[in-house]
Design a protein around this motif. Structure first.
Motif, PDB file in Angstrom:
ATOM      1  N   LEU A 269     -11.027  -3.510 -45.412  1.00 18.06           N
ATOM      2  CA  LEU A 269     -10.308  -3.900 -46.618  1.00 18.06           C
ATOM      3  C   LEU A 269     -10.422  -2.806 -47.670  1.00 18.06           C
ATOM      4  O   LEU A 269     -11.450  -2.138 -47.784  1.00 18.06           O
ATOM      5  CB  LEU A 269     -10.867  -5.201 -47.188  1.00 18.06           C
ATOM      6  CG  LEU A 269     -10.765  -6.462 -46.326  1.00 18.06           C
ATOM      7  CD1 LEU A 269     -11.261  -7.663 -47.125  1.00 18.06           C
ATOM      8  CD2 LEU A 269      -9.352  -6.695 -45.837  1.00 18.06           C
ATOM      9  N   THR A 270      -9.352  -2.646 -48.447  1.00 22.61           N
ATOM     10  CA  THR A 270      -9.405  -1.701 -49.564  1.00 22.61           C
ATOM     11  C   THR A 270     -10.200  -2.321 -50.708  1.00 22.61           C
ATOM     12  O   THR A 270     -10.446  -3.537 -50.738  1.00 22.61           O
ATOM     13  CB  THR A 270      -7.982  -1.373 -50.061  1.00 22.61           C
ATOM     14  OG1 THR A 270      -7.385  -2.579 -50.580  1.00 22.61           O
ATOM     15  CG2 THR A 270      -7.113  -0.814 -48.948  1.00 22.61           C
ATOM     16  N   GLY A 271     -10.576  -1.496 -51.657  1.00 25.44           N
ATOM     17  CA  GLY A 271     -11.304  -1.999 -52.827  1.00 25.44           C
ATOM     18  C   GLY A 271     -10.480  -3.026 -53.577  1.00 25.44           C
ATOM     19  O   GLY A 271     -11.015  -4.038 -54.061  1.00 25.44           O
ATOM     20  N   ALA A 272      -9.155  -2.800 -53.662  1.00 23.20           N
ATOM     21  CA  ALA A 272      -8.280  -3.734 -54.378  1.00 23.20           C
ATOM     22  C   ALA A 272      -8.236  -5.079 -53.661  1.00 23.20           C
ATOM     23  O   ALA A 272      -8.270  -6.136 -54.293  1.00 23.20           O
ATOM     24  CB  ALA A 272      -6.876  -3.145 -54.498  1.00 23.20           C
ATOM     25  N   ASP A 297       2.603  -4.065 -53.523  1.00 18.23           N
ATOM     26  CA  ASP A 297       3.719  -3.454 -52.812  1.00 18.23           C
ATOM     27  C   ASP A 297       3.736  -3.873 -51.346  1.00 18.23           C
ATOM     28  O   ASP A 297       2.720  -4.308 -50.793  1.00 18.23           O
ATOM     29  CB  ASP A 297       3.618  -1.917 -52.860  1.00 18.23           C
ATOM     30  CG  ASP A 297       4.059  -1.360 -54.203  1.00 18.23           C
ATOM     31  OD1 ASP A 297       4.795  -2.065 -54.920  1.00 18.23           O
ATOM     32  OD2 ASP A 297       3.661  -0.229 -54.536  1.00 18.23           O
ATOM     33  N   VAL A 298       4.900  -3.721 -50.713  1.00 17.78           N
ATOM     34  CA  VAL A 298       4.988  -3.905 -49.266  1.00 17.78           C
ATOM     35  C   VAL A 298       3.986  -2.963 -48.602  1.00 17.78           C
ATOM     36  O   VAL A 298       3.931  -1.771 -48.919  1.00 17.78           O
ATOM     37  CB  VAL A 298       6.416  -3.585 -48.769  1.00 17.78           C
ATOM     38  CG1 VAL A 298       6.474  -3.634 -47.245  1.00 17.78           C
ATOM     39  CG2 VAL A 298       7.417  -4.540 -49.382  1.00 17.78           C
ATOM     40  N   GLY A 299       3.146  -3.501 -47.717  1.00 21.81           N
ATOM     41  CA  GLY A 299       2.159  -2.668 -47.054  1.00 21.81           C
ATOM     42  C   GLY A 299       0.813  -2.605 -47.743  1.00 21.81           C
ATOM     43  O   GLY A 299      -0.104  -1.928 -47.265  1.00 21.81           O
ATOM     44  N   SER A 300       0.651  -3.306 -48.858  1.00 26.40           N
ATOM     45  CA  SER A 300      -0.613  -3.244 -49.591  1.00 26.40           C
ATOM     46  C   SER A 300      -1.668  -4.184 -49.014  1.00 26.40           C
ATOM     47  O   SER A 300      -2.838  -4.104 -49.378  1.00 26.40           O
ATOM     48  CB  SER A 300      -0.389  -3.568 -51.071  1.00 26.40           C
ATOM     49  OG  SER A 300       0.077  -4.899 -51.229  1.00 26.40           O
ATOM     50  N   GLY A 301      -1.249  -5.105 -48.134  1.00 28.45           N
ATOM     51  CA  GLY A 301      -2.226  -5.980 -47.483  1.00 28.45           C
ATOM     52  C   GLY A 301      -2.307  -7.376 -48.055  1.00 28.45           C
ATOM     53  O   GLY A 301      -3.360  -8.013 -47.970  1.00 28.45           O
ATOM     54  N   LYS A 302      -1.200  -7.894 -48.602  1.00 27.52           N
ATOM     55  CA  LYS A 302      -1.208  -9.254 -49.143  1.00 27.52           C
ATOM     56  C   LYS A 302      -1.407 -10.290 -48.030  1.00 27.52           C
ATOM     57  O   LYS A 302      -2.059 -11.310 -48.233  1.00 27.52           O
ATOM     58  CB  LYS A 302       0.103  -9.543 -49.885  1.00 27.52           C
ATOM     59  CG  LYS A 302       0.354  -8.682 -51.091  1.00 27.52           C
ATOM     60  CD  LYS A 302       1.572  -9.137 -51.869  1.00 27.52           C
ATOM     61  CE  LYS A 302       2.844  -9.077 -51.054  1.00 27.52           C
ATOM     62  NZ  LYS A 302       3.185  -7.697 -50.632  1.00 27.52           N
ATOM     63  N   THR A 303      -0.822 -10.021 -46.844  1.00 33.33           N
ATOM     64  CA  THR A 303      -0.912 -10.996 -45.752  1.00 33.33           C
ATOM     65  C   THR A 303      -2.350 -11.183 -45.295  1.00 33.33           C
ATOM     66  O   THR A 303      -2.779 -12.300 -44.972  1.00 33.33           O
ATOM     67  CB  THR A 303      -0.024 -10.557 -44.574  1.00 33.33           C
ATOM     68  OG1 THR A 303       1.287 -10.265 -45.067  1.00 33.33           O
ATOM     69  CG2 THR A 303       0.071 -11.646 -43.531  1.00 33.33           C
ATOM     70  N   VAL A 304      -3.124 -10.104 -45.262  1.00 35.71           N
ATOM     71  CA  VAL A 304      -4.538 -10.203 -44.880  1.00 35.71           C
ATOM     72  C   VAL A 304      -5.297 -11.044 -45.908  1.00 35.71           C
ATOM     73  O   VAL A 304      -6.137 -11.882 -45.565  1.00 35.71           O
ATOM     74  CB  VAL A 304      -5.168  -8.806 -44.748  1.00 35.71           C
ATOM     75  CG1 VAL A 304      -6.679  -8.906 -44.570  1.00 35.71           C
ATOM     76  CG2 VAL A 304      -4.556  -8.055 -43.574  1.00 35.71           C
ATOM     77  N   THR A 445      -3.115 -13.961 -62.665  1.00 36.70           N
ATOM     78  CA  THR A 445      -2.513 -12.841 -61.937  1.00 36.70           C
ATOM     79  C   THR A 445      -3.565 -11.891 -61.400  1.00 36.70           C
ATOM     80  O   THR A 445      -4.498 -11.511 -62.113  1.00 36.70           O
ATOM     81  CB  THR A 445      -1.543 -12.057 -62.862  1.00 36.70           C
ATOM     82  OG1 THR A 445      -0.563 -12.951 -63.375  1.00 36.70           O
ATOM     83  CG2 THR A 445      -0.845 -10.952 -62.095  1.00 36.70           C
ATOM     84  N   SER A 446      -3.421 -11.519 -60.118  1.00 37.92           N
ATOM     85  CA  SER A 446      -4.234 -10.469 -59.503  1.00 37.92           C
ATOM     86  C   SER A 446      -3.282  -9.436 -58.908  1.00 37.92           C
ATOM     87  O   SER A 446      -2.208  -9.784 -58.425  1.00 37.92           O
ATOM     88  CB  SER A 446      -5.129 -11.037 -58.394  1.00 37.92           C
ATOM     89  OG  SER A 446      -6.073 -11.952 -58.916  1.00 37.92           O
ATOM     90  N   VAL A 447      -3.671  -8.171 -58.932  1.00 33.04           N
ATOM     91  CA  VAL A 447      -2.809  -7.095 -58.447  1.00 33.04           C
ATOM     92  C   VAL A 447      -3.537  -6.285 -57.378  1.00 33.04           C
ATOM     93  O   VAL A 447      -4.659  -5.827 -57.599  1.00 33.04           O
ATOM     94  CB  VAL A 447      -2.364  -6.158 -59.597  1.00 33.04           C
ATOM     95  CG1 VAL A 447      -1.444  -5.057 -59.064  1.00 33.04           C
ATOM     96  CG2 VAL A 447      -1.678  -6.941 -60.706  1.00 33.04           C
ATOM     97  N   ILE A 448      -2.896  -6.133 -56.218  1.00 29.84           N
ATOM     98  CA  ILE A 448      -3.412  -5.219 -55.181  1.00 29.84           C
ATOM     99  C   ILE A 448      -2.755  -3.868 -55.446  1.00 29.84           C
ATOM    100  O   ILE A 448      -1.626  -3.619 -55.023  1.00 29.84           O
ATOM    101  CB  ILE A 448      -3.085  -5.724 -53.761  1.00 29.84           C
ATOM    102  CG1 ILE A 448      -3.634  -7.135 -53.554  1.00 29.84           C
ATOM    103  CG2 ILE A 448      -3.653  -4.780 -52.711  1.00 29.84           C
ATOM    104  CD1 ILE A 448      -3.311  -7.731 -52.192  1.00 29.84           C
ATOM    105  N   ASP A 449      -3.426  -3.036 -56.203  1.00 25.63           N
ATOM    106  CA  ASP A 449      -2.823  -1.790 -56.682  1.00 25.63           C
ATOM    107  C   ASP A 449      -3.294  -0.571 -55.881  1.00 25.63           C
ATOM    108  O   ASP A 449      -3.317   0.548 -56.381  1.00 25.63           O
ATOM    109  CB  ASP A 449      -3.135  -1.585 -58.168  1.00 25.63           C
ATOM    110  CG  ASP A 449      -4.615  -1.687 -58.485  1.00 25.63           C
ATOM    111  OD1 ASP A 449      -5.416  -1.804 -57.536  1.00 25.63           O
ATOM    112  OD2 ASP A 449      -4.961  -1.657 -59.678  1.00 25.63           O
ATOM    113  N   GLU A 450      -3.690  -0.801 -54.623  1.00 26.79           N
ATOM    114  CA  GLU A 450      -4.183   0.284 -53.787  1.00 26.79           C
ATOM    115  C   GLU A 450      -3.655   0.090 -52.370  1.00 26.79           C
ATOM    116  O   GLU A 450      -3.806  -0.981 -51.785  1.00 26.79           O
ATOM    117  CB  GLU A 450      -5.721   0.248 -53.780  1.00 26.79           C
ATOM    118  CG  GLU A 450      -6.377   1.301 -52.914  1.00 26.79           C
ATOM    119  CD  GLU A 450      -7.894   1.120 -52.873  1.00 26.79           C
ATOM    120  OE1 GLU A 450      -8.547   1.879 -52.142  1.00 26.79           O
ATOM    121  OE2 GLU A 450      -8.417   0.216 -53.564  1.00 26.79           O
TER     122      GLU A 450
END
Length: 511
Positions: A269-272, A297-304, A445-450
């Motif tokens: 997992l990324t830090g984000a 963004d698409v590909g940032s890992g929201k599904t995981v 709100t949370s943001v996966i910014d990585e």
């Protein structure tokens, strides 16, 4: 005390039951509704343009004398009225007309009309323009005003809506609109009161700054924008307050599935992602419903992140619903979750509009009996026959495609119909934080910014339709290299009502 909201629109002159029914399609039932049916743009009809100076696409006022009015029989019958002034001539063409209208536009009649210049069989033409016979003199430049343009529905024309709005404005003298914003706040931002603002946007006074009105930046317009945003914000906060007044099932994981899931992933997992998961884990452990929006963004890992959230609920003995707006996206989620979670002993149910007969009944039974720990599907999850045994977490992908009310419909399917499910909303749409606070005031709100290592950044480009051939060639070349492309259209089939590219036509064009 009577308010404008209490006065039905049928009190206006000329509004009978038939017109009231059409206005209801626009959400207009009272005088107040009509006053808040605001213009979406303005037209400058303050000067007459010589016909000889017109070009295709111009939107203008012209004035001239009728040379002739002919009934033209072609593929469609039309009334062709030829006007002339000192500089040239122009044709008004009507496909819907009556005998009285033809007689009204007799040779020699003075006519002023407004429309958009189009090429036609007889030269430049106006199709169904607004017109006035034997018009009065144009007002002096310092007394001219802009003409408002309103949203319409079938059976109602602009002149009728304008006339009704002008009638409605006369009620403001007796029934001013209650202003909810304090005078000190209005003074700080130099904004007018609500009654003054409504009056001005419907009837811009002579000398009003045209450029500000056209650009939507006039203080009266800004005042109404503030009113609408504030009402939206307060209503969503009220929704949040109502949801969180109900209890939720605290989801405290008891097994090791989360750890086993992380071990089987071919990446870390990324830090984000870890930061966002910490927010979600904390929310899910509380007896208050989680209401959280995850952007990335698409590909940032929201599904995981969604899968990890689902596992926390499952480990606590609860069920999860995952909803996506399209069959393709929902099925993609189903395949991903099945590959990830079935090896961990998780049973999934697939529910979409395509699932029929015995397959649907089997899925419904698995969900109702609690055997299926996750139900994945489209809006089919809203349906009454979808009954959960212990639903405690709802995950919604691209929630703006559903709307708040549809999303909230799932909350009634929570544990025992009394405990509200936790809600996790995912979106790939980049939303500035200040906008998110307004548009999604009911959500944290949370943001996966990585992006994960090796992922290329998403590049978004807007091209005009004039470069359509360039895009097709680029797609052809990419497919020739063994790559894939998505071409998304607004419509499936062509529509007379909407000027949008249809998927069926595009498929034929690209074939």
């Amino acid at each position: 005390m009577t308010s404008l909201d209490d006065i039905p629109v049928t009190q206006l002159k000329g509004v009978g039951s038939a017109l009231a029914e059409k206005l209801a399609k626009l959400g207009i039932h009272s005088i107040q509704d009509l006053l808040f049916h605001l213009p979406y743009r303005y037209e400058d009809r303050t000067r007459v343009v010589p016909m000889g100076s017109l070009r295709i696409g111009d939107i203008a006022v012209v004035e001239g004398e009728v040379m002739k009015a002919d009934l033209v029989m072609g593929r469609r019958r039309s009334l062709q009225v030829t006007l002339r002034d000192d500089s040239g001539f122009l044709v008004m063409r009507f496909f819907h007309f009556n005998a009285a209208q033809k007689n009204q536009l007799a040779e020699g009649t003075r006519v002023r009309c407004f429309g958009e210049v189009r090429p036609g069989r007889a030269g430049y033409e106006f199709y169904h323009p607004e017109y006035q016979t034997n018009p009065p003199a144009m007002p002096p430049a310092d007394q001219a005003t802009l003409t408002p343009v309103y949203p319409l529905t079938e059976g109602i024309q602009q002149p009728r809506v304008r006339a009704l709005c002008q009638q409605a404005l006369t009620y403001l003298d007796r029934y001013p609109i209650k202003d909810w914003l304090p005078p000190a706040l209005l003074a700080d931002y130099q904004l007018p009161g609500i009654t003054e603002a409504v009056r001005l946007v419907h009837l811009p006074p002579a000398g009003a700054p045209v450029h500000l009105l056209v650009e939507g930046k006039h203080p009266a317009q800004q005042r109404l924008v503030m009113e609408e945003l504030l009402a939206h914000q307060l209503s969503l906060l009220q929704v949040r307050e109502q949801i969180q007044a109900r209890e939720a099932l605290p989801l405290l994981p008891a097994g090791d599935r989360v750890e086993r899931f992380l071990e089987q992933l071919p990446f870390s997992l990324t830090g984000a992602q870890r930061h966002v998961m910490a927010d979600i884990r904390q929310d899910l452990s509380q007896p208050v419903p989680m209401l959280r929006l995850v952007q990335g963004d698409v590909g940032s890992g929201k599904t995981v992140v969604a899968a990890l959230s689902a596992l926390q609920a499952i480990e606590a003995g609860a069920q999860v619903a995952l909803m996506a707006p399209t069959e393709i996206l929902a099925e993609q989620h189903y395949q991903n979750f099945r590959n990830w979670l079935e090896p961990l002993g998780v049973e999934l149910a697939w529910l979409s509009g395509k699932v029929k007969g015995k397959a649907r009944q089997a899925a419904l039974s698995a969900v109702a009996e609690g055997r299926a720990q996750i139900a994945i599907g489209t809006h089919a999850l809203f349906q009454d026959d979808v009954v959960f045994q212990r639903l405690a977490l709802v995950i919604v992908d691209e929630q703006h495609r559903f709307g708040v009310h549809q999303r909230l419909a799932l909350r009634e399917k929570g544990v025992g119909g009394t405990l509200a499910p936790h809600q996790l909303i995912m979106t790939a749409t980049p939303i500035p934080r200040t906008l998110a606070m307004s548009a999604y005031a009911d959500l944290d709100t949370s943001v996966i910014d990585e992006l994960p290592p090796g992922r290329k950044p998403i590049e978004t480009i807007v091209l005009p339709d004039s470069r359509r051939d360039d895009i097709i060639e680029r797609v052809r070349k990419a497919c020739g290299e063994g790559r894939q492309a998505y071409w998304v259209c607004t419509l499936i089939e062509e529509s007379e009502a909407l000027q949008c590219q249809a998927a069926e036509v595009t498929a034929q064009e690209l074939d």
